[in-house]
Structure formats: C-alpha cells, structure tokens
Design a protein around this motif. Structure first.
Motif: not given
Length: 199
Positions: A17-20, A24-44
């Motif tokens: 929810d931050l602008p391009q 701050d937006g890029a940092v928040k996206y990095t946090d989101y991407a790492l979290g998604k990566f780990i959550n997806d990996a947990k299913k493997k």
C-alpha cells in the motif's frame, strides 16, 4: 535485500500500500516478497531440510563524511530454519563470517581457505569486520578502524561506540596496518592466481 536500496524503487503493483518510486515502498515490498517466499517454501517437501540465508550489502546512503561510513555498513543477516532454538548474535562480524558460522551450526567438518570465521568459535576480543567500497578497504577491530585505498593511503580512526562516528588518529597501530594490507593483498593474489576456486 540490495534490490530495495537502489533507484528506481519500483515493484509489482497491487502487492503493498505504498507508492512506486520511493525507498519505503521498495523496502516494504522486499519484506513482503521475502515473507511470501518463505511461506511458499513451507509448502514444499524439501523445506524441512533447507536452511535459508538472507544478508544485506550495506545500508541506504552508505557514502558519508568519511570514505567509509561504518554506521551505514551495519547490516542484517538471518539464518533461518535451523533445527535449534533461535538466538540473536550482536558480536562484530562480517559477511564473510556468515558461511563459516552456518557450517558451524550444521556441525560440518571441512578444510577451507576461507578468510571468514565461525563467530561462535571466535574468542571475545578477536572479532573483526571487513568493510569496503569501490576504491577504499578497511578492517575494524575493537574501536580502531584501519582504512587503505587504491592510492596507497593509510588512515586510522577511533570509532565512537555510540554513533560509530570516526576520529582520525595521528599515531598508527602499525600491526593493524600490516594485518589489514595482508588480508586484502593475499586475497587479491589468491584470486588472480585461481587459488580461490573450490575443488
């Protein structure tokens, strides 16, 4: 994590929810991407046998008043999914210490010519950190930072424990000067002569 630092700070739309175009937006996206990566990996099926290492490069605005701004090189490093109780290490380390420390957690026995050290096997008072940029290199040991550059200049600074600001000293610790030069010079020679390759 380096992708969150340089411009243009863009990322896929609709994820946060931050602008391009802003850090701050890029940092928040990095946090989101790492979290998604780990959550997806947990299913493997391989997740339980996988260790994840996340480490940064340097902080934002790492160019400061001095050739190397130590405060802007204080980076996070995370080893995730070890089969042990989580812990936080606040001792002085470098990026090159990360893999030997990981190998120590895994109880691996191996021969190496790595320059890094297992932080858990490093005596208190023997910690050190290598910090560098394009033209300047340095070694931080205790509260003394030794800096060398490609113009063969050598400077030493005391480091404030509170804000990591630097104060140049007039009388150099020649042992630390020699140690700093030897680390970087031998690494350069070994790399140029193909002695840093794994066998």
């Amino acid at each position: 994590m380096t992708t969150s630092n340089p411009k243009p700070y863009t990322f896929p739309n609709g994820k946060i929810d931050l602008p391009q175009g802003e850090r701050d937006g890029a940092v928040k996206y990095t946090d989101y991407a790492l979290g998604k990566f780990i959550n997806d990996a947990k299913k493997k099926p391989w997740f339980k046998n996988t260790v994840f290492v996340v480490v940064a490069d340097h902080c934002a605005s790492s160019a400061g008043k001095w050739e190397i701004n130590i405060a802007k090189h204080h980076i996070p490093a995370i080893i995730y999914n070890l089969k042990q109780k989580p812990e936080e290490i606040n001792r002085l380390t470098s990026q090159i210490d990360l893999m030997p420390s990981l190998f120590g957690y895994l109880n691996w026995t191996y021969n190496t010519s790595l320059y890094g050290k297992d932080i858990n096997k490093t005596k208190v008072g023997e910690e050190r950190a290598f910090i560098g940029n394009y033209r300047t290199l340095g070694l931080l040991r205790n509260d003394l930072f030794t800096q060398i550059d490609d113009r063969k200049r050598v400077k030493q600074f005391t480091v404030s424990p509170s804000d990591k600001s630097l104060q140049e000293v007039n009388f150099k610790n020649e042992d630390l000067v020699s140690e700093t030069i030897s680390y970087y010079q031998t690494a350069s020679e070994r790399f140029k002569n193909g002695k840093m390759k794994s066998k």
